[in-house]
Motif scaffolding. Structure first.
Motif, PDB file in Angstrom:
ATOM      1  N   SER A  37     -42.836  88.923  -0.921  1.00 13.56           N
ATOM      2  CA  SER A  37     -42.568  90.315  -0.561  1.00 13.56           C
ATOM      3  C   SER A  37     -42.350  90.446   0.947  1.00 13.56           C
ATOM      4  CB  SER A  37     -43.701  91.209  -1.028  1.00 13.56           C
ATOM      5  OG  SER A  37     -44.903  90.835  -0.374  1.00 13.56           O
ATOM      6  N   ASP A  38     -43.051  89.609   1.767  1.00 12.75           N
ATOM      7  CA  ASP A  38     -42.853  89.642   3.211  1.00 12.75           C
ATOM      8  C   ASP A  38     -41.459  89.145   3.574  1.00 12.75           C
ATOM      9  OD1 ASP A  38     -45.427  90.549   3.466  1.00 12.75           O
ATOM     10  OD2 ASP A  38     -46.262  88.580   3.995  1.00 12.75           O
ATOM     11  N   ARG A  72     -45.741  85.512   1.905  1.00 14.87           N
ATOM     12  CA  ARG A  72     -45.546  85.951   0.525  1.00 14.87           C
ATOM     13  C   ARG A  72     -44.085  86.323   0.316  1.00 14.87           C
ATOM     14  NH1 ARG A  72     -50.380  89.899   1.244  1.00 14.87           N
ATOM     15  NH2 ARG A  72     -48.635  90.978   2.156  1.00 14.87           N
ATOM     16  N   ALA A  98     -38.920  91.831   2.707  1.00 13.01           N
ATOM     17  CA  ALA A  98     -38.953  92.922   3.677  1.00 13.01           C
ATOM     18  C   ALA A  98     -38.260  92.521   4.978  1.00 13.01           C
ATOM     19  CB  ALA A  98     -40.387  93.337   3.953  1.00 13.01           C
TER      20      ALA A  98
END
Length: 163
Positions: A29-30, A27, A33
């Motif tokens: 967001s991964d 994703r 991060a």
């Protein structure tokens, strides 16, 4: 105890896919991060590079020996040979050009340019040793000629002489 097909289908693990396709992509967001975590450690790169730099000529020889034993010398020559050689030759030609500005004679830098071109062609394009050595001799001769012209110029304009 045997594993059945229904056990694999009911597995909650997202990395096992029963359809035979590729694993699901991460994703966004991964990825963000991961990038944040990598950027947190980015200031450590110069410190690690400084620690790994060789401190003495024997260390340089050891590093080159290790790189040569794993076959990295051919890769380094292909990847960095031409850019590094061209950069060093540009430095030499720049020094010839600066000395030509002082001596007002532009023939040595032209001879040096011909020598540098022959040196690069003999090493990286033609793979011809006589062309390589001829280019190196031309560049060396241009350097000597430039030094001789600059010493004549400074000797003729020394402040102790009267005209």
């Amino acid at each position: 105890m045997a594993i059945t097909d229904t056990a694999i289908i009911k597995s909650p693990s997202p990395s096992r896919c029963t359809c035979g396709g590729a694993a699901p992509s991460p994703r966004p967001s991964d990825v963000a991060a991961l990038a944040r975590r990598a950027c947190r450690h980015l200031p450590l790169v110069p410190a690690v590079a400084l620690v790994l730099l060789p401190k003495c000529p024997l260390c340089v020889a050891a590093y080159l020996g290790i790189l040569g034993s794993v076959g990295a010398s051919a890769w380094l020559r292909e990847a960095w040979g031409l850019p590094l050689g061209a950069g060093l030759l540009a430095f030499a030609l720049g020094a010839l050009a600066l000395r030509a500005l002082r001596s007002q004679d532009h023939r040595p830098p032209l001879l040096g340019l011909a020598g540098a071109a022959a040196l690069l062609c003999g090493k990286f394009i033609l793979d011809a040793t006589p062309v390589l050595y001829g280019g190196a001799a031309l560049l060396f001769g241009a350097s000597l000629w430039s030094v001789r012209l600059s010493t004549r110029r400074t000797a003729s304009t020394s402040p102790g002489q009267q005209r």
